[in-house]
Motif scaffolding. Structure first.
Motif, PDB file in Angstrom:
ATOM      1  N   UNK A 190      35.413  35.840  45.714  1.00 24.51           N
ATOM      2  CA  UNK A 190      36.228  36.952  46.192  1.00 24.51           C
ATOM      3  C   UNK A 190      35.516  37.907  47.132  1.00 24.51           C
ATOM      4  N   UNK A 191      34.314  38.356  46.783  1.00 20.28           N
ATOM      5  CA  UNK A 191      33.757  39.487  47.523  1.00 20.28           C
ATOM      6  C   UNK A 191      32.324  39.219  48.029  1.00 20.28           C
ATOM      7  N   UNK A 192      31.325  39.939  47.534  1.00 26.98           N
ATOM      8  CA  UNK A 192      29.956  39.836  48.055  1.00 26.98           C
ATOM      9  C   UNK A 192      28.992  39.293  47.000  1.00 26.98           C
ATOM     10  N   UNK A 203      26.190  47.956  37.323  1.00 23.57           N
ATOM     11  CA  UNK A 203      25.934  48.395  38.693  1.00 23.57           C
ATOM     12  C   UNK A 203      27.105  48.075  39.630  1.00 23.57           C
ATOM     13  N   UNK A 204      28.092  47.294  39.123  1.00 21.71           N
ATOM     14  CA  UNK A 204      29.292  46.974  39.899  1.00 21.71           C
ATOM     15  C   UNK A 204      30.535  47.323  39.082  1.00 21.71           C
ATOM     16  N   UNK A 205      30.802  48.612  38.899  1.00 20.54           N
ATOM     17  CA  UNK A 205      31.938  49.008  38.043  1.00 20.54           C
ATOM     18  C   UNK A 205      33.293  48.543  38.558  1.00 20.54           C
ATOM     19  N   UNK A 206      33.383  48.239  39.846  1.00 21.39           N
ATOM     20  CA  UNK A 206      34.659  47.798  40.420  1.00 21.39           C
ATOM     21  C   UNK A 206      34.866  46.283  40.299  1.00 21.39           C
ATOM     22  N   UNK A 207      33.877  45.576  39.791  1.00 25.75           N
ATOM     23  CA  UNK A 207      33.974  44.129  39.638  1.00 25.75           C
ATOM     24  C   UNK A 207      34.146  43.791  38.152  1.00 25.75           C
ATOM     25  N   UNK A 208      35.379  43.755  37.739  1.00 28.24           N
ATOM     26  CA  UNK A 208      35.696  43.486  36.341  1.00 28.24           C
ATOM     27  C   UNK A 208      35.803  41.978  36.101  1.00 28.24           C
ATOM     28  N   UNK A 209      35.438  41.502  34.913  1.00 27.54           N
ATOM     29  CA  UNK A 209      35.663  40.086  34.594  1.00 27.54           C
ATOM     30  C   UNK A 209      37.150  39.749  34.698  1.00 27.54           C
ATOM     31  N   UNK A 243      29.956  35.200  35.635  1.00 27.97           N
ATOM     32  CA  UNK A 243      30.041  36.418  36.455  1.00 27.97           C
ATOM     33  C   UNK A 243      29.293  36.258  37.754  1.00 27.97           C
ATOM     34  N   UNK A 244      29.629  35.232  38.533  1.00 25.92           N
ATOM     35  CA  UNK A 244      28.844  34.855  39.712  1.00 25.92           C
ATOM     36  C   UNK A 244      28.779  35.919  40.799  1.00 25.92           C
ATOM     37  N   UNK A 245      29.690  36.894  40.769  1.00 27.56           N
ATOM     38  CA  UNK A 245      29.641  37.988  41.747  1.00 27.56           C
ATOM     39  C   UNK A 245      29.288  39.316  41.082  1.00 27.56           C
ATOM     40  N   UNK A 246      28.698  39.229  39.899  1.00 29.69           N
ATOM     41  CA  UNK A 246      28.268  40.437  39.189  1.00 29.69           C
ATOM     42  C   UNK A 246      29.369  41.080  38.369  1.00 29.69           C
ATOM     43  N   UNK A 247      30.450  40.343  38.086  1.00 28.39           N
ATOM     44  CA  UNK A 247      31.528  40.911  37.277  1.00 28.39           C
ATOM     45  C   UNK A 247      30.991  41.301  35.896  1.00 28.39           C
TER      46      UNK A 247
END
Length: 288
Positions: free
Chosen positions: A204-206, A156-162, A148-152
Protein backbone atom coordinates in the motif's frame (compact mmCIF):
# COMPACT_ATOMS: atom_id res chain seq x y z
CA UNK A 1 -73.62 -22.37 1.64
CA UNK A 2 -72.32 -18.80 1.60
CA UNK A 3 -69.75 -19.62 4.32
CA UNK A 4 -68.51 -22.60 2.34
CA UNK A 5 -68.12 -20.43 -0.78
CA UNK A 6 -66.16 -17.75 1.14
CA UNK A 7 -63.95 -20.44 2.71
CA UNK A 8 -63.26 -21.88 -0.73
CA UNK A 9 -62.31 -18.48 -2.12
CA UNK A 10 -59.88 -17.73 0.71
CA UNK A 11 -58.40 -21.21 0.38
CA UNK A 12 -57.94 -20.54 -3.35
CA UNK A 13 -56.11 -17.27 -2.57
CA UNK A 14 -53.78 -18.98 -0.12
CA UNK A 15 -52.91 -21.79 -2.52
CA UNK A 16 -52.35 -19.28 -5.33
CA UNK A 17 -49.97 -17.29 -3.11
CA UNK A 18 -48.13 -20.51 -2.24
CA UNK A 19 -47.68 -21.23 -5.94
CA UNK A 20 -46.27 -17.74 -6.50
CA UNK A 21 -43.75 -18.27 -3.70
CA UNK A 22 -42.70 -21.61 -5.16
CA UNK A 23 -42.48 -20.20 -8.68
CA UNK A 24 -40.46 -17.23 -7.45
CA UNK A 25 -37.78 -19.25 -5.62
CA UNK A 26 -34.67 -20.17 -7.59
CA UNK A 27 -31.23 -21.62 -6.97
CA UNK A 28 -28.17 -21.17 -9.15
CA UNK A 29 -24.63 -22.45 -9.60
CA UNK A 30 -21.87 -21.59 -11.99
CA UNK A 31 -18.23 -20.92 -12.62
CA UNK A 32 -15.90 -18.43 -14.22
CA UNK A 33 -12.74 -16.40 -13.69
CA UNK A 34 -11.73 -14.01 -10.90
CA UNK A 35 -9.23 -11.18 -11.42
CA UNK A 36 -7.42 -8.79 -9.08
CA UNK A 37 -6.39 -5.20 -9.73
CA UNK A 38 -4.02 -3.29 -7.46
CA UNK A 39 -0.38 -2.40 -6.83
CA UNK A 40 0.89 -5.69 -8.25
CA UNK A 41 -1.36 -5.67 -11.32
CA UNK A 42 -2.65 -2.31 -12.48
CA UNK A 43 -4.14 -3.59 -15.76
CA UNK A 44 -7.89 -3.07 -15.81
CA UNK A 45 -8.80 -5.18 -18.83
CA UNK A 46 -6.15 -7.89 -19.13
CA UNK A 47 -7.14 -11.35 -17.88
CA UNK A 48 -3.52 -12.24 -17.12
CA UNK A 49 -3.39 -13.89 -13.72
CA UNK A 50 -7.13 -14.66 -13.66
CA UNK A 51 -8.07 -17.66 -11.52
CA UNK A 52 -11.07 -20.02 -11.60
CA UNK A 53 -14.00 -19.27 -9.30
CA UNK A 54 -17.21 -21.02 -8.29
CA UNK A 55 -20.48 -19.31 -7.42
CA UNK A 56 -23.80 -20.44 -5.95
CA UNK A 57 -26.89 -18.50 -5.00
CA UNK A 58 -30.56 -18.33 -4.13
CA UNK A 59 -33.05 -15.86 -5.61
CA UNK A 60 -36.56 -14.73 -4.81
CA UNK A 61 -38.35 -12.93 -7.64
CA UNK A 62 -41.05 -10.26 -7.39
CA UNK A 63 -41.86 -9.04 -10.87
CA UNK A 64 -38.83 -7.36 -12.40
CA UNK A 65 -37.00 -7.28 -9.05
CA UNK A 66 -35.08 -10.19 -7.59
CA UNK A 67 -33.73 -10.47 -4.06
CA UNK A 68 -30.54 -12.52 -4.37
CA UNK A 69 -28.06 -14.06 -1.99
CA UNK A 70 -24.75 -15.21 -3.44
CA UNK A 71 -21.65 -17.10 -2.39
CA UNK A 72 -18.43 -17.09 -4.39
CA UNK A 73 -15.16 -18.92 -3.84
CA UNK A 74 -12.13 -17.96 -5.87
CA UNK A 75 -8.54 -16.76 -5.79
CA UNK A 76 -6.48 -13.75 -6.85
CA UNK A 77 -2.80 -13.26 -7.54
CA UNK A 78 -0.33 -10.62 -8.69
CA UNK A 79 3.41 -10.41 -9.28
CA UNK A 80 5.94 -7.75 -10.24
CA UNK A 81 7.75 -10.36 -12.33
CA UNK A 82 4.97 -10.11 -14.92
CA UNK A 83 5.95 -6.55 -15.90
CA UNK A 84 9.29 -4.99 -16.85
CA UNK A 85 8.42 -1.67 -15.16
CA UNK A 86 7.97 -3.13 -11.69
CA UNK A 87 10.14 -6.22 -11.97
CA UNK A 88 12.93 -4.71 -9.84
CA UNK A 89 10.56 -4.30 -6.84
CA UNK A 90 10.03 -8.09 -6.97
CA UNK A 91 6.91 -8.31 -4.80
CA UNK A 92 4.19 -10.94 -5.25
CA UNK A 93 1.11 -12.32 -3.52
CA UNK A 94 -1.77 -14.75 -3.82
CA UNK A 95 -4.95 -15.10 -1.80
CA UNK A 96 -8.05 -17.24 -1.65
CA UNK A 97 -11.30 -15.25 -1.62
CA UNK A 98 -14.57 -16.28 0.06
CA UNK A 99 -17.51 -13.90 -0.28
CA UNK A 100 -21.15 -13.82 0.83
CA UNK A 101 -23.48 -11.09 -0.41
CA UNK A 102 -27.10 -9.97 -0.35
CA UNK A 103 -28.42 -7.72 -3.08
CA UNK A 104 -31.22 -6.61 -5.37
CA UNK A 105 -31.38 -7.36 -9.09
CA UNK A 106 -33.50 -5.66 -11.73
CA UNK A 107 -34.49 -7.48 -14.93
CA UNK A 108 -35.23 -5.19 -17.84
CA UNK A 109 -37.75 -7.66 -19.27
CA UNK A 110 -40.08 -10.13 -17.59
CA UNK A 111 -39.13 -13.58 -18.86
CA UNK A 112 -42.35 -15.37 -19.82
CA UNK A 113 -43.31 -17.76 -22.60
CA UNK A 114 -43.04 -14.81 -25.00
CA UNK A 115 -39.75 -13.39 -23.65
CA UNK A 116 -36.73 -15.61 -23.70
CA UNK A 117 -33.96 -13.22 -22.62
CA UNK A 118 -33.33 -10.07 -20.62
CA UNK A 119 -30.42 -7.84 -19.61
CA UNK A 120 -30.14 -7.19 -15.87
CA UNK A 121 -28.19 -5.18 -13.33
CA UNK A 122 -27.76 -5.62 -9.60
CA UNK A 123 -26.13 -4.13 -6.54
CA UNK A 124 -25.22 -5.85 -3.28
CA UNK A 125 -23.45 -5.58 0.04
CA UNK A 126 -20.94 -8.32 0.68
CA UNK A 127 -18.62 -9.68 3.34
CA UNK A 128 -15.43 -11.31 2.12
CA UNK A 129 -12.40 -13.02 3.61
CA UNK A 130 -8.88 -12.89 2.19
CA UNK A 131 -5.43 -13.81 3.50
CA UNK A 132 -2.49 -12.80 1.28
CA UNK A 133 0.56 -15.02 1.13
CA UNK A 134 3.79 -15.33 -0.83
CA UNK A 135 6.56 -17.89 -1.21
CA UNK A 136 10.10 -17.63 0.13
CA UNK A 137 13.19 -18.66 -1.81
CA UNK A 138 12.72 -22.29 -0.79
CA UNK A 139 9.10 -22.37 -2.04
CA UNK A 140 7.52 -22.27 1.42
CA UNK A 141 4.17 -20.49 1.69
CA UNK A 142 4.21 -17.55 4.14
CA UNK A 143 1.15 -15.54 5.17
CA UNK A 144 1.93 -11.82 5.02
CA UNK A 145 -0.57 -10.08 7.32
CA UNK A 146 1.07 -11.20 10.61
CA UNK A 147 4.44 -9.88 9.41
CA UNK A 148 3.33 -6.24 9.13
CA UNK A 149 5.55 -5.76 6.07
CA UNK A 150 4.96 -1.99 5.98
CA UNK A 151 5.27 -1.48 9.73
CA UNK A 152 1.58 -1.99 10.53
CA UNK A 153 1.11 -2.03 14.27
CA UNK A 154 4.46 -0.41 15.12
CA UNK A 155 4.24 2.56 17.49
CA UNK A 156 6.38 4.69 15.18
CA UNK A 157 3.68 4.37 12.47
CA UNK A 158 0.40 5.15 14.27
CA UNK A 159 -1.41 5.63 10.94
CA UNK A 160 -0.51 2.12 9.74
CA UNK A 161 -2.97 -0.17 11.45
CA UNK A 162 -2.99 -3.96 10.96
CA UNK A 163 -5.58 -4.73 8.31
CA UNK A 164 -8.51 -7.05 8.95
CA UNK A 165 -8.80 -10.21 6.89
CA UNK A 166 -12.61 -10.15 6.85
CA UNK A 167 -14.19 -6.96 5.54
CA UNK A 168 -17.26 -5.52 3.84
CA UNK A 169 -17.44 -4.54 0.17
CA UNK A 170 -19.86 -2.93 -2.27
CA UNK A 171 -20.81 -4.96 -5.32
CA UNK A 172 -22.12 -3.89 -8.71
CA UNK A 173 -22.82 -6.23 -11.59
CA UNK A 174 -24.79 -6.88 -14.71
CA UNK A 175 -25.41 -9.49 -17.34
CA UNK A 176 -27.73 -11.28 -19.71
CA UNK A 177 -29.99 -14.22 -18.99
CA UNK A 178 -31.71 -16.60 -21.39
CA UNK A 179 -34.65 -18.83 -20.52
CA UNK A 180 -33.92 -22.40 -21.64
CA UNK A 181 -37.09 -24.01 -20.26
CA UNK A 182 -39.81 -23.21 -17.72
CA UNK A 183 -37.36 -24.26 -15.01
CA UNK A 184 -33.87 -23.53 -16.31
CA UNK A 185 -32.24 -20.19 -17.14
CA UNK A 186 -28.70 -19.62 -18.39
CA UNK A 187 -26.99 -16.33 -17.57
CA UNK A 188 -23.65 -14.65 -17.97
CA UNK A 189 -22.59 -11.78 -15.70
CA UNK A 190 -19.67 -9.53 -14.84
CA UNK A 191 -19.32 -8.39 -11.22
CA UNK A 192 -17.05 -5.67 -9.79
CA UNK A 193 -16.34 -4.59 -6.22
CA UNK A 194 -15.40 -1.49 -4.31
CA UNK A 195 -13.13 -2.31 -1.37
CA UNK A 196 -12.21 -0.20 1.63
CA UNK A 197 -8.72 -1.69 1.91
CA UNK A 198 -5.51 -1.24 -0.06
CA UNK A 199 -4.00 -4.37 1.48
CA UNK A 200 -5.65 -7.12 -0.54
CA UNK A 201 -2.15 -7.64 -1.96
CA UNK A 202 -0.30 -6.60 1.26
CA UNK A 203 1.14 -3.59 -0.60
CA UNK A 204 0.00 0.00 0.00
CA UNK A 205 2.41 2.71 1.08
CA UNK A 206 6.14 3.10 1.97
CA UNK A 207 8.92 0.87 3.23
CA UNK A 208 9.23 0.95 7.03
CA UNK A 209 12.37 1.26 9.13
CA UNK A 210 14.31 -1.97 8.65
CA UNK A 211 15.75 -2.14 12.18
CA UNK A 212 12.39 -1.41 13.83
CA UNK A 213 10.66 -4.06 11.72
CA UNK A 214 13.36 -6.61 12.54
CA UNK A 215 13.15 -5.89 16.27
CA UNK A 216 9.37 -6.23 16.31
CA UNK A 217 8.71 -9.03 13.79
CA UNK A 218 12.00 -10.75 13.01
CA UNK A 219 14.04 -11.42 9.89
CA UNK A 220 11.19 -13.02 7.95
CA UNK A 221 9.21 -9.77 8.08
CA UNK A 222 12.21 -7.87 6.72
CA UNK A 223 12.73 -10.44 3.97
CA UNK A 224 9.15 -10.16 2.73
CA UNK A 225 8.96 -6.39 3.14
CA UNK A 226 11.91 -5.80 0.82
CA UNK A 227 12.55 -8.35 -1.93
CA UNK A 228 14.40 -6.25 -4.50
CA UNK A 229 17.73 -7.69 -3.31
CA UNK A 230 16.62 -11.13 -4.51
CA UNK A 231 16.95 -9.96 -8.13
CA UNK A 232 19.55 -7.22 -7.55
CA UNK A 233 22.06 -7.90 -4.72
CA UNK A 234 23.05 -4.22 -4.69
CA UNK A 235 19.51 -3.03 -3.89
CA UNK A 236 19.22 -1.33 -0.48
CA UNK A 237 16.29 -1.38 1.97
CA UNK A 238 15.43 2.32 2.24
CA UNK A 239 12.95 3.61 4.83
CA UNK A 240 10.29 5.90 3.34
CA UNK A 241 10.83 4.75 -0.24
CA UNK A 242 7.62 4.19 -2.19
CA UNK A 243 6.40 0.61 -1.95
CA UNK A 244 2.81 1.03 -3.16
CA UNK A 245 0.15 3.61 -4.04
CA UNK A 246 -2.15 4.37 -1.08
CA UNK A 247 -4.26 6.68 -3.24
CA UNK A 248 -5.81 3.78 -5.15
CA UNK A 249 -7.67 0.97 -3.38
CA UNK A 250 -7.38 -2.63 -4.49
CA UNK A 251 -10.28 -4.46 -6.07
CA UNK A 252 -11.27 -7.75 -7.61
CA UNK A 253 -13.93 -8.74 -10.10
CA UNK A 254 -15.20 -11.87 -11.78
CA UNK A 255 -17.06 -13.07 -14.85
CA UNK A 256 -19.21 -16.19 -14.60
CA UNK A 257 -21.70 -18.37 -16.43
CA UNK A 258 -24.58 -19.57 -14.22
CA UNK A 259 -27.38 -22.09 -14.55
CA UNK A 260 -30.51 -21.26 -12.54
CA UNK A 261 -33.29 -23.66 -11.58
CA UNK A 262 -36.67 -22.15 -10.68
CA UNK A 263 -39.06 -24.18 -8.56
CA UNK A 264 -42.66 -24.22 -9.73
CA UNK A 265 -46.02 -25.94 -9.26
CA UNK A 266 -48.12 -27.12 -12.15
CA UNK A 267 -47.45 -25.81 -15.64
CA UNK A 268 -46.58 -22.21 -14.82
CA UNK A 269 -43.77 -20.29 -16.43
CA UNK A 270 -41.49 -20.66 -13.42
CA UNK A 271 -41.43 -16.89 -12.78
CA UNK A 272 -43.71 -14.48 -11.02
CA UNK A 273 -46.42 -13.07 -13.27
CA UNK A 274 -49.41 -10.93 -12.53
CA UNK A 275 -52.79 -11.52 -14.14
CA UNK A 276 -54.05 -14.91 -15.31
CA UNK A 277 -52.17 -18.17 -14.92
CA UNK A 278 -50.29 -20.03 -12.23
CA UNK A 279 -48.34 -16.95 -11.27
CA UNK A 280 -51.43 -14.89 -10.51
CA UNK A 281 -52.37 -13.77 -7.00
CA UNK A 282 -55.64 -12.25 -8.16
CA UNK A 283 -58.64 -13.73 -6.32
CA UNK A 284 -62.17 -13.92 -7.75
CA UNK A 285 -64.64 -11.30 -6.53
CA UNK A 286 -66.21 -11.93 -3.14
CA UNK A 287 -69.56 -13.75 -3.22
CA UNK A 288 -72.41 -11.56 -2.03
Amino acid sequence: MKCKAVFFLYFFCLTSAAKVIAQSLSVSAGGGLMKYQGDLDISAYSMQGAKPCFTAGIQYQLGHFILRGDYIQGAVTGSDSDTKKRKSRNLSFSSDISEYSLGLEYDLFDITADKKFTPYIFGALGVYHFNPYAFDLTGKKVYLQPLGTEGQGLSMYPDRKPYKLTQLNNILGGGLKYKLTNHFTLSGEIVARKLSTDYLDDVSTKYPNEQALFAARGQQAVDFSFRADEVNPRAVFTEGKKRGNPGSKDTYYHAAIKLTYTFSIGSGSGHFRSGKGWGSTKCPPKVQ
